[in-house]
Design a protein around this motif. Structure first.
Motif, mmCIF file in Angstrom:
data_model
loop_
_atom_site.group_PDB
_atom_site.id
_atom_site.type_symbol
_atom_site.label_atom_id
_atom_site.label_comp_id
_atom_site.label_asym_id
_atom_site.label_seq_id
_atom_site.Cartn_x
_atom_site.Cartn_y
_atom_site.Cartn_z
ATOM 1 N N CYS A 327 0.854 -1.193 0.000
ATOM 2 C CA CYS A 327 0.000 0.000 0.000
ATOM 3 C C CYS A 327 0.889 1.242 0.000
ATOM 4 C CB CYS A 327 -0.913 -0.012 1.217
ATOM 5 S SG CYS A 327 -1.933 1.479 1.427
ATOM 6 N N LYS A 329 0.268 3.984 1.260
ATOM 7 C CA LYS A 329 0.099 4.783 2.469
ATOM 8 C C LYS A 329 0.542 4.041 3.721
ATOM 9 C CE LYS A 329 -3.274 7.571 5.007
ATOM 10 N NZ LYS A 329 -4.665 8.051 5.069
ATOM 11 N N CYS A 330 0.022 2.793 3.947
ATOM 12 C CA CYS A 330 0.330 2.067 5.186
ATOM 13 C C CYS A 330 1.295 0.918 4.969
ATOM 14 C CB CYS A 330 -0.943 1.549 5.852
ATOM 15 S SG CYS A 330 -1.809 0.282 4.891
ATOM 16 N N ALA A 346 -6.920 3.584 1.490
ATOM 17 C CA ALA A 346 -6.296 4.628 0.654
ATOM 18 C C ALA A 346 -6.253 4.196 -0.804
ATOM 19 C CB ALA A 346 -4.896 4.935 1.153
#
Length: 376
Positions: A327, A329-330, A346
């Motif tokens: 991901c 984002k994370c 996201a």
């Protein structure tokens, strides 16, 4: 008491004792005057006996003796109506009050079969109270012609009756030995009903019955104490270690050491070995977990087994397509081509810059949200 006259004019009994059941009024060499006063107090019954046969019975009250209130005696003597001459008869006073605080107990142990402990020898004791329920039957079956009859005269027989009946009752109830103490009230009530049948055959009534204690044999009590100690101690190894450490502390307080305590060098060595073994024993640890098998994948070109983290196939050399992506984002693992993260939600689209105004926008956006320029 009767007055010392040739003819008895007053018949009564003042009971000064606490355990007299039957009292014979003294009428020897005397005659009872017709019209004499008979006083029967509360908790008393008076019975007239004629030539060994029971005649008339009187409850509490004041009576003037006549042929009208002596119908049985009148018939036995064949008196004519209106007979007024003195007569001879024996008069017995029976105490009908309740005799309390009578003790019972097992002289010999009661043999019972228990499901958990097998054959057991039990002892029991308690208290009871009784009264005369049928005065005439009591005279005929128990006291007879005794001029004086007290509680002690029948106490032995009553105790044996109680123990015999209670032994039979405990065998019928089949209560486990460990549960007897919790059922004293139930046993007492059942015994009261069962034993009353035997008491009534004697003209008596069992007024109350209580079991105070039923004790187990000393050997069984010691075994139960050991079982209780085991439950309290819990982990025996920890308890042994505690006892060993506590003994070392006591020896350290002795100025002469272990030798002065009479243990000697050899005993000291044995003690040290024992302590070493005690403290060296540790709880067994859980077996090690089996090694994890490496994760593998299959090459899409040649079908060879390939390590999941390899970038090229060791058989054909082709590039291995990634099975997962991260991901943006994370960093969570996602399937290739995923547009949104399954962990944080996201969007996974990469950013680009609008050529007209320089605003950062997603690569999948067709028009710039700032200036409206079409994105190439």
């Amino acid at each position: 008491m009767g007055l010392l006259h040739p003819f008895i004019e007053i018949i009564e009994w003042v009971d000064d004792s606490q355990d007299t059941i039957v009292y014979r009024f003294p009428v020897q060499d005397k005659e009872i005057k017709m019209g004499a006063k008979l006083t029967v107090r509360e908790s008393q019954t008076a019975v007239f006996i004629n030539e060994g046969k029971a005649a008339d019975t009187f409850g509490p009250g004041l009576y003037t003796l006549s042929t009208q209130n002596l119908p049985v005696l009148t018939e036995l003597r064949s008196w004519a109506y209106g007979f007024h001459s003195p007569f001879k008869a024996e008069v017995y006073f029976i105490n009908t009050r309740q005799f309390t605080e009578q003790k019972w107990g097992t002289e010999n142990p009661i043999m019972l079969r228990d499901a958990e402990f097998g054959m057991l020898r039990l002892r029991a004791f308690g208290i009871y109270s009784f009264r005369v329920g049928d005065p005439l039957k009591f005279l005929q079956q128990v006291s007879g012609t005794n001029g004086y009859f007290d509680v002690e005269s029948i106490a032995g027989q009553l105790k044996r009756t109680i123990v015999s009946g209670l032994t039979d009752l405990l065998g019928e109830l089949k209560i486990p030995a460990l549960d007897l103490a919790a059922n004293y009230d139930e046993i007492s009530k059942s015994a009261l009903t069962k034993l009353n049948v035997n008491f009534q055959t004697l003209g008596l009534e069992l007024a109350s019955f209580f079991v105070e204690n039923i004790s187990l044999p000393q050997e069984v009590e010691q075994m139960l104490d050991k079982r209780t100690e085991m439950g309290v101690l819990g982990n025996l190894q920890q308890y042994a270690q505690f006892q060993a450490a506590d003994s070392i502390k006591d020896l350290a307080k002795n100025p002469g050491g272990m030798a002065s305590a009479g243990m000697g060098l050899g005993a000291g060595a044995a003690m040290g070995s024992m302590l070493f073994q005690t403290f060296s024993q540790q709880p067994q640890s859980a077996p090690p977990a089996p090694p994890q098998q490496p994760q593998t994948a299959t090459c899409a070109f040649c079908g060879a087994s390939v390590d999941a983290h390899a970038k090229f196939c060791p058989e054909c050399g082709k590039a291995v397509e990634p099975r997962t992506s991260a991901c943006v984002k994370c960093g969570a693992a996602l399937k290739p081509g995923a547009k949104f993260c399954s962990e944080c939600g996201a969007s996974q689209a990469t950013e680009t810059i609008c050529k007209s105004c320089g605003t950062k926008i997603d690569s999948d956006t067709k028009f710039c949200p700032h200036c409206g320029t079409k994105v190439e």
